[in-house]
Design an enzyme around this catalytic site. Structure first.
Site, mmCIF file in Angstrom:
data_model
loop_
_atom_site.group_PDB
_atom_site.id
_atom_site.type_symbol
_atom_site.label_atom_id
_atom_site.label_comp_id
_atom_site.label_asym_id
_atom_site.label_seq_id
_atom_site.Cartn_x
_atom_site.Cartn_y
_atom_site.Cartn_z
ATOM 1 C CG HIS A 95 -1.728 -1.339 1.240
ATOM 2 N ND1 HIS A 95 -2.800 -1.635 0.439
ATOM 3 C CD2 HIS A 95 -1.483 -2.468 1.983
ATOM 4 C CE1 HIS A 95 -3.210 -2.877 0.692
ATOM 5 N NE2 HIS A 95 -2.427 -3.413 1.619
ATOM 6 C CD GLU A 127 -1.987 -3.574 5.051
ATOM 7 O OE1 GLU A 127 -3.198 -3.443 4.780
ATOM 8 O OE2 GLU A 127 -1.226 -4.333 4.423
ATOM 9 C CD GLU A 161 -1.704 -9.886 4.961
ATOM 10 O OE1 GLU A 161 -1.589 -8.939 5.780
ATOM 11 O OE2 GLU A 161 -2.268 -9.753 3.852
ATOM 12 C CG HIS A 203 0.583 -6.686 2.497
ATOM 13 N ND1 HIS A 203 -0.318 -5.850 1.893
ATOM 14 C CD2 HIS A 203 1.532 -6.971 1.555
ATOM 15 C CE1 HIS A 203 0.051 -5.640 0.637
ATOM 16 N NE2 HIS A 203 1.179 -6.304 0.406
#
Ligand SMILES: [Zn+2]
Length: 462
Positions: A288, A302, A422, A355
């Site tokens: 992102h 995030e 993650e 992430h």
């Protein structure tokens, strides 16, 4: 389509033949020699100008070696010397011989020298190395370039054989004997010598020298010097960086001679990886960024967590001798396709996207994804994901959600072994608290960095 293509090819071939014979001009294709064909344009060119004779009235003997007195004579005629026989300074050159006048004048002009014992050895065969000296002086060649032959020892001294060979190759008199070699100790034959003299005299005959590419290597560190010679005592002519390709032309001890970008010179092999060799250049991709915050929960965005942890991973990996290429180091938006192609564009050999997750508030833990397929890349990706995940959940003191197959774009359309990590769930208060703390961000970063190192060690041991 096929037939048309063939006709075009045929037409091109014919055109090239027609134009090249026009280009070399006034070749009547006639000599009295039965062993010279109309395609031996250089021999015909020199014969018509009276620069060469046959070995008999009807033979040129193109394959016969050139003697030193024949070479001196051919050069002397080409340069317009008065070849009237004369006494020379060499006891082994007969004053009344056909070559004595040319030899004497060539000595006077500094084109040839005798042996250290004062003899000329007129009947000895001329080597290609000796020929380079003779031609570079005869045509007064001064320019050198990045020409490199693997069998000519580097010696940038003005009077070295290396320099003489470099000069004639730079001028277009030779492009070597193939495969990056010059073969300096090989005898020159009469056909080749005629070609070299013709190229010296007439640009139409010249050849374009191209360094022969032996292999391609990849730079594995930043600010690596490209030097003038094979050693740190030689001056730097510029720097190359992680992931840059080096076209290798030759080797000199632990140095390669080659071209990277617009720099041609010597580069230490300690910082180069061969094709197929583990390069230890990894892309860290903070997910992102910019107008795409990713998951937002518990006061965290995030994109910020991803970037923060990624920077910590970068620092840790550099301490391990693993080079890192970051897709972003600031809060900017980058498309998924740009991220996916970033590694292969920049010479990396692995890709890890960072992430943080979102789900119901009770869900916690870490998980790492790879894109399953039947190829080696997929097998490597699974190993990379597994090495990371096996360390990550322990470091985070939270549930292990495992290694999973998913077709996320940054990993499934990535040409490199790729994993997507993650770190934990921002939507879970415990995970979020950890990802807000320096202690756990360091622990997460260390787990990912160690997992990447595990992967490279595994890869290298295979
Ligand atoms: Zn994300």
């Amino acid at each position: 389509m096929k037939n048309v293509f063939h006709k075009v090819l045929l037409f091109l071939t014919v055109s090239v033949l027609v134009f090249s014979s026009l280009g070399t001009a006034q070749v009547s294709a006639s000599t009295p020699f039965t062993d010279v064909s109309s395609s031996d344009k250089e021999i015909i060119y020199l014969y018509e100008r009276g620069f060469i004779n046959g070995t008999s009235k009807t033979t040129y003997s193109p394959a016969a070696p050139v003697t030193r007195e024949q070479a001196a004579t051919m050069i002397g005629r080409a340069l317009g010397y008065d070849g009237a026989p004369t006494k020379t300074s060499f006891p082994d050159v007969k004053a009344n011989g056909y070559s004595s006048g040319y030899i004497q004048e060539a000595v006077k002009n500094g084109i040839i020298t005798g042996d250290s014992d004062g003899t000329f050895r007129p009947l000895d065969t001329m080597t290609r190395g000796e020929m380079a000296f003779l031609l570079s002086r005869a045509f007064n060649l001064l320019k050198t370039s990045s020409v490199y032959f693997t069998d000519v020892k580097v010696n940038t001294n003005a009077n070295s054989q290396y320099t003489a060979i470099n000069k004639i190759a730079t001028f277009g008199i030779t492009n070597g004997t193939g495969g990056g070699k010059y073969s300096p100790n090989l005898a020159v034959n009469r056909k080749d010598f005629a070609a070299f003299v013709a190229r010296g005299l007439n640009p139409d005959f010249r050849v374009v020298f191209q360094n022969a590419k032996i292999e391609e290597m990849t730079v594995t560190t930043n600010d690596l010097n490209v030097r003038k010679g094979p050693g740190t005592n030689h001056a730097s002519i510029g720097k190359v960086h992680t992931g840059a390709k080096v076209e290798v032309y030759g080797y000199n001890g632990t140095w390669v001679y080659g071209k990277s970008g617009n720099l041609t010179g010597y580069i230490s092999m300690d910082y180069l990886a061969k094709a197929g060799e583990v390069k230890r250049i990894v892309v860290i991709d903070p997910g992102h960024g910019g107008n795409d915050p990713g998951a937002v929960a518990n006061g965290l965005q995030e994109k910020d967590v991803n970037l923060d942890v990624s920077k910590r991973i970068n620092t840790l990996l550099q301490g391990k001798g693993i080079s890192v290429l970051m897709t972003r180091t600031t809060d900017v938006f980058i498309s998924l396709d740009d991220r996916a192609s970033f590694g292969v564009r920049n010479g990396a050999d692995a890709f890890v996207s960072i992430h943080a997750n979102a789900a119901g508030s009770s869900v916690s833990g870490s998980e790492t994804f790879y894109s399953a397929s039947t190829d080696q890349r997929s097998a490597d990706s699974k190993q990379l994901a597994t090495f990371i995940q096996n360390r990550l959940y322990k470091a985070m003191d939270h549930p292990n959600r495992g290694v999973k197959d998913a077709q996320f774009r940054v990993i499934n359309s990535n040409p490199l072994p790729a994993a997507l990590v993650e770190l934990g769930f921002l939507t879970n208060s415990s995970d979020a608290q950890k990802l807000a703390s320096n202690t756990y961000k360091d622990r997460a970063a260390k787990a990912v960095a160690d997992g990447i190192e595990d992967y490279y060690n595994w890869k290298q041991s295979r």
